[in-house]
Scaffold this active site. Structure first.
Site, mmCIF file in Angstrom:
data_model
loop_
_atom_site.group_PDB
_atom_site.id
_atom_site.type_symbol
_atom_site.label_atom_id
_atom_site.label_comp_id
_atom_site.label_asym_id
_atom_site.label_seq_id
_atom_site.Cartn_x
_atom_site.Cartn_y
_atom_site.Cartn_z
ATOM 1 N N THR A 254 0.813 -1.208 0.000
ATOM 2 C CA THR A 254 0.000 0.000 0.000
ATOM 3 C C THR A 254 0.847 1.258 0.000
ATOM 4 O O THR A 254 0.315 2.355 0.093
ATOM 5 C CB THR A 254 -0.936 0.026 1.228
ATOM 6 O OG1 THR A 254 -0.197 -0.401 2.358
ATOM 7 C CG2 THR A 254 -2.118 -0.870 1.018
ATOM 8 N N GLU A 474 -19.749 -21.869 -14.029
ATOM 9 C CA GLU A 474 -19.546 -20.412 -14.001
ATOM 10 C C GLU A 474 -20.862 -19.679 -14.257
ATOM 11 O O GLU A 474 -21.128 -18.642 -13.640
ATOM 12 C CB GLU A 474 -18.499 -19.984 -15.040
ATOM 13 C CG GLU A 474 -17.102 -20.571 -14.835
ATOM 14 C CD GLU A 474 -16.520 -20.315 -13.459
ATOM 15 O OE1 GLU A 474 -16.908 -19.317 -12.833
ATOM 16 O OE2 GLU A 474 -15.709 -21.124 -12.996
HETATM 17 P P1 ADP Z 1 4.686 -1.661 1.374
HETATM 18 O O1 ADP Z 1 3.471 -0.991 1.939
HETATM 19 O O2 ADP Z 1 4.538 -3.131 1.351
HETATM 20 O O3 ADP Z 1 5.955 -1.163 1.967
HETATM 21 P P2 ADP Z 1 5.714 -0.426 -0.975
HETATM 22 O O4 ADP Z 1 5.824 0.951 -0.460
HETATM 23 O O5 ADP Z 1 6.963 -1.198 -1.052
HETATM 24 O O6 ADP Z 1 4.654 -1.240 -0.160
HETATM 25 O O7 ADP Z 1 5.011 -0.363 -2.401
HETATM 26 C C1 ADP Z 1 5.405 -1.142 -3.468
HETATM 27 C C2 ADP Z 1 5.222 -0.422 -4.782
HETATM 28 O O8 ADP Z 1 3.858 -0.173 -5.040
HETATM 29 C C3 ADP Z 1 5.854 0.937 -4.801
HETATM 30 O O9 ADP Z 1 7.182 0.870 -5.191
HETATM 31 C C4 ADP Z 1 5.011 1.710 -5.795
HETATM 32 O O10 ADP Z 1 5.464 1.469 -7.109
HETATM 33 C C5 ADP Z 1 3.653 1.071 -5.655
HETATM 34 N N1 ADP Z 1 2.767 1.888 -4.816
HETATM 35 C C6 ADP Z 1 2.206 1.497 -3.656
HETATM 36 N N2 ADP Z 1 1.426 2.467 -3.140
HETATM 37 C C7 ADP Z 1 1.513 3.514 -3.970
HETATM 38 C C8 ADP Z 1 0.953 4.836 -3.958
HETATM 39 N N3 ADP Z 1 0.133 5.259 -3.006
HETATM 40 N N4 ADP Z 1 1.262 5.645 -4.990
HETATM 41 C C9 ADP Z 1 2.077 5.234 -5.975
HETATM 42 N N5 ADP Z 1 2.641 4.014 -6.022
HETATM 43 C C10 ADP Z 1 2.372 3.151 -5.041
#
Ligand code: ADP
Length: 677
Positions: A254, A474
């Site tokens: 997220t 389905e």
């Molecule tokens: P986690 O919450 O598991 O730490 P991450 O921050 O690693 O998740 O998110 C993984 C990828 O998902 C990011 O590198 C980005 O590309 C995408 N992503 C997740 N949330 C967003 C958001 N709010 N806006 C843009 N990209 C997002």
């Protein structure tokens, strides 16, 4: 020109600054030299340590006897009791080695002959008797000589240790490098050092808030934290205390890590980033020592932020479970973290940011005020959030005109930010594979399908009979869900096999925050609709309903035991949000209650199944028409169902209006923002 600019190999500006790091190549270079010199010295000693001033020849017993009888021997040295060195006198030398001139003592410094001794006693006896029999007046006696070779002694005594030490050092160095991955922690001596990567003004982080879509509240809160660091007086003036820790909680993907990274980009203060598992090592005590080191480093760079990703790796509740046994190393790491967070004063200018998707299993001590006082919830994005995330990830893509972000946001309920990023990437790859110039709507839809269902299995062998069963199964889901008020409206049904499934029906889940008993029940009826259709049409059931049954059973169980939605059990919940119950062997209810739970679960599922059967029997014609269409076209959409069964009477147009208004507002807002203009 451009090439030259891109060449900065060793000086990558995006690489985090790693304190204490020595240039690796140099160290290896000098060590190699030491090894080489040692080897050369050893070889040289081995070759040169021999005295080559006189010829050394091996002789046999006969020759020795002859020399003794002719009185040509000056001296016999018995070396280490296994070798006799025969030194010739002047007479002997002039006969056998005329080219060698004897020294002042009448003989050479090195022996002329070597005699290898078999039996020591027989040798001594032989020397004595030969000379006695000849009646030699002053016979040669044997000198016993102990001779030690320092080299072989040294090697025998020390070599095993040396080898052991060298192997140990090599392993440790390799290990330090392997686990630490740099940060100056390459050697065993740095094992207790923190492995945090440091981002400060020398290292540019190219993620900013612009790359994080949605999450407005989280951004505001986090920016406030940064403000605490920069202008602490503003808050402390009134007697307030600056928070020490902020915990980002939310499902995976997220954007928690992304948010933290963007703070590094926005805050302009040093930012230490590491993962909870970086503390853990195979050695005891390392975790705690790394925590200490991290905080020491951080304090020296204050004001700054420490970011610990996946903090549950160390922050898990401390040993309560008697069964699995405590993990002492992890616990002492956690204890150290708690102590450090308590230890630094509120105005020391260090704020700890942490992320986890399992806040429920974290130790309570970690969550109390004074440590992670603030928790920021990062939820799965809603329809507006999804549209914005699509926008962020579509920035670099070449899009055809028919791509509609709003439509895609509607098609992807329940997707996380990471899923959406994945959809955009998949769509681009698919378009490229088909040799398109632009990515169009269909590519995005295919990407969504692929991410939900897995790859299409075009060559899976399915017989005509099987295909019929799958189609009716389905169609059963589709029909029941279309005809039930609270079941999710259908998006599409397919009988193209993907991943592990042979077919699928996709719904558009409403974004609801609470679910009523009726809604849950209708969903269960729709889930059982597949098996019910098989029963109604073919009179027999198959194994194809495994995942449906699993889902329904879990749902019914949750209704009865968690949500208190069953009349028999009543308003009780056996849900344990602390996660401690997973470890316990006993159930929180009596055997009798357990029986009632089982009965009620069966009852609910049975009732739903019967309802599905009755709906499908009633609408058998529609079901058959739908199934035939499915066999024919393989994929059908909501519109086809509308043609067969008519419009659903319960279209919640009010909700639609609400959703569309929210989307419009969000769109206007993004247009107004200067950076997007
Ligand atoms: P986690 O919450 O598991 O730490 P991450 O921050 O690693 O998740 O998110 C993984 C990828 O998902 C990011 O590198 C980005 O590309 C995408 N992503 C997740 N949330 C967003 C958001 N709010 N806006 C843009 N990209 C997002």
């Amino acid at each position: 020109m451009e090439n030259n600019e891109n060449k900065g190999l060793g000086n990558n500006p995006n690489r985090p600054n790693q304190p204490n790091q020595k240039p690796n190549g140099k160290r290896r270079f000098s060590l190699m030299w030491i090894y080489a010199i040692l080897a050369i010295v050893l070889i040289a000693v081995n070759f040169l340590w021999k005295d080559s001033s006189a010829p050394r020849e091996d002789i046999n017993q006969g020759k020795l006897i002859e020399l003794l009888e002719k009185q040509q021997v000056e001296r016999i040295d018995l070396v280490n009791k296994n070798e006799a060195e025969i030194f010739l006198n002047q007479k002997g030398l002039s006969e056998h080695f005329p080219e060698v001139t004897p020294g002042v003592d009448g003989t050479t410094s090195a022996p002329s002959y070597i005699y290898k001794i078999g039996s020591l006693e027989r040798f001594e006896e032989m020397v004595e008797t030969v000379q006695k029999e000849k009646g030699i007046a002053n016979p040669v006696y044997i000198n016993n000589v102990e001779r030690k070779s320092w080299l072989s002694d040294f090697l025998i005594g020390w070599l095993p240790f040396i080898i052991l030490i060298v192997v140990w050092i090599v392993i440790m160095r390799g290990m330090g490098r392997g686990i630490g991955g740099g940060g100056g922690a390459g050697s065993i001596f740095n094992i207790g050092k923190s492995r945090a990567q440091l981002y400060d003004k020398n290292t540019s982080v190219n993620v900013t808030f612009k790359d994080v879509a949605g999450l407005e509240e989280a951004k505001v809160e986090i920016m406030e934290v940064v403000d605490f660091l920069k202008n602490p007086e503003k808050y402390t003036k009134l007697g307030g205390k600056i928070p020490k820790g902020v915990l980002l909680v939310g499902p995976p993907g997220t954007g928690k890590t992304l948010l933290a990274k963007s703070v590094a980009g926005e805050a302009n203060v040093p930012f230490f980033s590491l993962s909870g598992s970086d503390f853990v090592e195979m050695f005891v005590g390392v975790g705690a020592s790394r925590v200490r080191d991290l905080f020491n480093n951080a304090k020296s760079k204050a004001p700054c932020i420490i970011f610990i990703d996946e903090i549950d790796a160390i922050g898990r509740a401390r040993g309560k479970s008697a069964i699995t046994g405590g993990n002492d190393e992890r616990e002492s790491t956690l204890n150290q973290l708690l102590t450090e967070m308590d230890g630094f004063g509120t105005n020391s200018g260090v704020i700890v940011l942490a992320a986890t998707n399992r806040a429920d299993i974290l130790d309570k001590a970690l969550l109390r005020a004074g440590r992670f006082d603030r928790q920021i919830y990062v939820e799965l994005p809603d329809i507006v959030g999804r549209r914005e995330i699509f926008e962020v990830h579509m920035r670099g893509l070449k899009l055809a005109d028919d791509v509609d972000k709003e439509f895609l946001a509607k098609q992807t309920p329940g997707f996380s930010g990471a899923d959406i990023a994945n959809v955009c990437n998949e769509a681009a790859l698919m378009a490229a594979r088909k040799g398109k110039e632009m990515i169009d709507k269909q590519d995005f839809l295919d990407a969504v399908d692929r991410i939900i269902g897995g790859l299409e299995k075009k060559n899976k062998i399915i017989t005509a009979d099987e295909k019929k069963v799958i189609a009716f199964h389905e169609a059963g889901h589709a029909t029941t869900s279309w005809l039930l008020q609270y079941a999710h409206p259908l998006v599409k049904v397919t009988i193209v096999p993907r991943g592990n499934s042979l077919g699928a029906a996709w719904y558009l889940p409403e974004e609801r925050q609470i679910t009523t008993k009726e809604q849950m029940y209708h969903e269960m009826v729709a889930t059982l609709g597949g098996r019910a259709a098989e029963q109604v049409v073919f009179g027999q059931i198959s194994t194809g309903a495994l995942s449906d049954l699993e889902k329904v059973t879990k749902q019914a169980f949750a209704m009865v035991t968690y949500y208190g939605l069953d009349d028999e059990i009543g308003n009780r919940s056996y849900y344990d949000s602390t996660g401690q119950q997973d470890y316990s062997l006993t159930k929180p209810y009596s055997e009798k209650t357990a029986e009632t739970i089982d009965q009620q679960v069966s009852k609910i599922i049975e009732k739903a199944y019967q309802e599905a059967i009755s709906i499908l029997t009633q609408h058998r014609d529609g079901l058959t028409e739908l199934a035939n269409k499915l066999i024919d076209k393989e994929v059908i959409f909501g519109e086809d169902l509308e043609n067969i069964f008519g419009k659903r009477p319960w279209g919640n147009s009010e909700d639609e209006k609400l959703k569309n208004a929210a989307l419009k507002a969000a769109e206007k807002e993004t247009e107004d923002r200067p950076e997007n203009a």
